[in-house]
Enzyme design. Structure first.
Site, PDB file in Angstrom:
ATOM      1  N   ASN A   1     -38.732 -50.208  75.760  1.00  0.00           N
ATOM      2  CA  ASN A   1     -38.635 -48.824  75.280  1.00  0.00           C
ATOM      3  C   ASN A   1     -38.120 -48.867  73.849  1.00  0.00           C
ATOM      4  OD1 ASN A   1     -36.350 -46.059  75.884  1.00  0.00           O
ATOM      5  ND2 ASN A   1     -38.350 -46.045  74.933  1.00  0.00           N
ATOM      6  N   GLY A   2     -38.862 -48.266  72.948  1.00  0.00           N
ATOM      7  CA  GLY A   2     -38.438 -48.236  71.552  1.00  0.00           C
ATOM      8  C   GLY A   2     -39.584 -48.598  70.646  1.00  0.00           C
TER       9      GLY A   2
ATOM     10  N   TYR B   1     -33.903 -33.225  73.547  1.00  0.00           N
ATOM     11  CA  TYR B   1     -35.139 -32.925  74.268  1.00  0.00           C
ATOM     12  C   TYR B   1     -35.549 -33.966  75.299  1.00  0.00           C
ATOM     13  CZ  TYR B   1     -40.211 -32.615  75.042  1.00  0.00           C
ATOM     14  OH  TYR B   1     -41.459 -32.564  75.603  1.00  0.00           O
TER      15      TYR B   1
HETATM   16  P1  AMP Z   1     -45.053 -27.591  68.164  1.00  0.00           P
HETATM   17  O1  AMP Z   1     -44.023 -26.979  67.274  1.00  0.00           O
HETATM   18  O2  AMP Z   1     -46.183 -26.701  68.476  1.00  0.00           O
HETATM   19  O3  AMP Z   1     -45.564 -28.893  67.584  1.00  0.00           O
HETATM   20  O4  AMP Z   1     -44.385 -27.976  69.547  1.00  0.00           O
HETATM   21  C1  AMP Z   1     -43.036 -27.842  69.785  1.00  0.00           C
HETATM   22  C2  AMP Z   1     -42.776 -28.095  71.255  1.00  0.00           C
HETATM   23  O5  AMP Z   1     -43.029 -29.455  71.576  1.00  0.00           O
HETATM   24  C3  AMP Z   1     -41.331 -27.788  71.612  1.00  0.00           C
HETATM   25  O6  AMP Z   1     -41.348 -26.822  72.625  1.00  0.00           O
HETATM   26  C4  AMP Z   1     -40.780 -29.079  72.132  1.00  0.00           C
HETATM   27  O7  AMP Z   1     -40.156 -28.867  73.371  1.00  0.00           O
HETATM   28  C5  AMP Z   1     -41.945 -30.019  72.301  1.00  0.00           C
HETATM   29  N1  AMP Z   1     -41.654 -31.336  71.707  1.00  0.00           N
HETATM   30  C6  AMP Z   1     -40.866 -31.608  70.683  1.00  0.00           C
HETATM   31  N2  AMP Z   1     -40.857 -32.931  70.398  1.00  0.00           N
HETATM   32  C7  AMP Z   1     -41.665 -33.519  71.297  1.00  0.00           C
HETATM   33  C8  AMP Z   1     -42.066 -34.868  71.546  1.00  0.00           C
HETATM   34  N3  AMP Z   1     -41.616 -35.874  70.799  1.00  0.00           N
HETATM   35  N4  AMP Z   1     -42.910 -35.096  72.560  1.00  0.00           N
HETATM   36  C9  AMP Z   1     -43.384 -34.068  73.292  1.00  0.00           C
HETATM   37  N5  AMP Z   1     -43.034 -32.785  73.114  1.00  0.00           N
HETATM   38  C10 AMP Z   1     -42.195 -32.503  72.129  1.00  0.00           C
END
Ligand code: AMP
Length: 470
Positions: free
Chosen positions: A109-110, A254
């Site tokens: 992981n990483g 998150y």
């Molecule tokens: P967007 O601004 O449309 O690109 O998407 C934002 C959403 O993506 C937020 O609701 C986050 O919860 C989710 N999010 C943020 N970072 C990640 C990530 N690394 N992988 C998957 N989802 C993410």
């Protein structure tokens, strides 16, 4: 083929349990949120190491007959997410090789930031790579080492790696785990109850994996530490000199599950405190607090309790959205988001709403959700984000896009507010985020919010992604 530079993953290792592969499977099940593209398990019965890996979700891949083919008391497992273009089976982990140190299997992981350089060096010495994932580099380094024993060869290999790695290795008779000297990604250590016999050991990215298999969390594998569990018992050893810690704050924002302890701290506690501090820093003239589920839930609870505004689950998430679905031939506006979320009109009608989410990346999801809430009758929508603006890509294992695609790297908060069509928009400050994760000693990495990377940016690809001049 380009090298994979961002991988989100979960890892697990089990030592000393008669159903090791089953426990690895259950642990991966709990870590499924860390990657949904592929999953794999390697198991050892003391003589042979067997591996099953495939594209898909853990529960789809590992049926009873498949697990029956993975006997033994030792197992490691991996679940992986990757961005499009690299979603191929040969990148699924664990990777396995036979070399002069015996059979070994590894899961990672990483993200190893000097993988391209190491790979070029190994290829010039005749190494042949099967996949584009940087994890294979580690196995080649181990195989090339002149050291005679696996722990010594591993030590030598690990000292050549830069960047983020929480690694689990499986040999015929032992499990070895290690964390990079800065400790970017988590790796927790627990003990398993074994009826009658000696207690077994479990290692996992997050402690939620322990709960499902009734393991007890003991401690974290320390940055720069290697832990080996074999017939002689457990040996903990510092393989690398201490470096300033760079624990990934995004795990708390998150990525991890709220029911996990990550870097020894409850993720739920961090998120609620983020929400509380957000309410203090950015109050809103609203009637209710609504989370964007599930990522905004805990922060919205914190925002609600601090502000005194009622917490309402006014967006309902469909938890059964599969990876493929049939879209109507006539395009429906914002179909993707509607499939996942649906508003509760009776809660939203005529209300001024504080909408809480964890982050804005490109801004497109937030815009769709703000529109959805407004179309369901909300009078005002005040968007609150429980971390600072995401301005820089991650090189340490989180899938953030290049600087060009990060809305906050290219727009002011006011411009973002206009883009997402909210009545107001506010982010948590960096100082408040530090408080929320109780980072009193500067032990976290905030590079995605500051652009200050704790390692040197070594490759052209990284420079380009970070928007730097070459
Ligand atoms: P967007 O601004 O449309 O690109 O998407 C934002 C959403 O993506 C937020 O609701 C986050 O919860 C989710 N999010 C943020 N970072 C990640 C990530 N690394 N992988 C998957 N989802 C993410």
């Amino acid at each position: 083929m380009t090298d994979k530079l961002h991988e989100e993953c979960g890892v697990v290792a089990i030592y000393g349990h008669p159903e090791a592969s089953k426990l690895a499977y259950l642990s991966l099940y709990a870590l499924q949120h860390r990657g949904q593209e592929s999953a794999g398990i390697s198991a050892s019965d003391g003589q042979d190491i067997r591996t099953t890996k495939s594209m898909g979700h853990v529960a789809e891949i590992f049926t009873n007959p498949v697990l029956a083919q993975l006997p033994g008391k030792l197992a490691i497992g991996h679940t992986r997410y990757s961005t499009a273009g690299d979603t191929v089976e040969r990148n699924a982990q664990p990777f396995s090789v036979s070399c002069n140190k015996g059979r070994i299997s590894v899961a990672h992981n990483g993200n190893i930031t000097n993988a391209q350089e190491l790979r070029a060096e190994l290829e010039s010495q005749g190494a042949i790579f099967q996949a584009s994932s940087d994890t294979e580099v580690i196995l080649h380094l181990v195989a090339h080492s002149r050291e005679k024993t696996l722990p010594l060869a591993l030590r030598e290999a690990l000292l050549r790696l830069e960047g983020a790695f929480s690694l689990v290795f499986l040999a015929e008779d032992r499990i070895i785990v290690a964390r990079d000297p800065r400790g970017f990604r988590p790796l927790a250590v627990g003990q398993l109850e074994n009826s009658g016999g000696k207690p077994g050991w479990v290692f996992a990215s997050e402690t939620c994996a322990f709960d499902l298999i009734s393991a007890v969390y003991l401690y974290d594998c320390q940055p720069g530490e290697m832990i080996s569990v074999g017939p002689e018992g457990v040996v903990r050893e510092r393989y690398a000199p201490e470096k300033p810690r760079s624990q990934c704050v995004f795990e708390h924002v998150y990525f991890s599950r709220p029911d996990s302890l990550v870097f020894g701290r409850s993720v739920q506690d961090s998120r609620e405190l983020m929400g509380r501090l957000l309410a203090i820093e950015a109050p809103a003239p609203a009637d209710i607090v609504v989370p964007v589920p599930d990522s905004g839930n805990a922060a919205a609870i914190g925002y609600g309790s601090e502000s005194g505004l009622p917490y309402r689950q006014a967006l309902i998430r469909n938890h059964y959205v599969g990876r493929t679905f049939i879209e109507p031939s006539q395009a429906i506006r914002d179909f993707g988001v509607k499939l996942k979320l649906n508003p509760v009109r009776s809660l939203l009608e005529g209300k001024s709403v504080v909408l809480v989410d964890d982050s804005i990346v490109r801004g497109t999801t937030s815009r769709k959700i703000v529109r959805m809430v407004r179309q369901a009758g909300a009078r005002e929508v005040h968007l609150r984000i429980s971390c600072p603006p995401t301005v820089s890509p991650c090189f340490y294992g989180v899938d953030t896009p290049d600087k060009r695609e990060l809305i906050a790297a290219n727009s002011s908060v006011e411009e973002i507010r206009k883009f997402v069509e909210a009545d107001s928009l506010a982010y948590l400050s960096l100082g408040a985020l530090e408080r929320a994760v109780q980072d009193t000693k500067g032990e976290y990495c905030y590079a995605c919010y500051t652009g200050n990377y704790p390692t040197e940016i070594v490759s052209v690809d990284q420079l380009m992604r970070a928007g730097r001049k070459i």
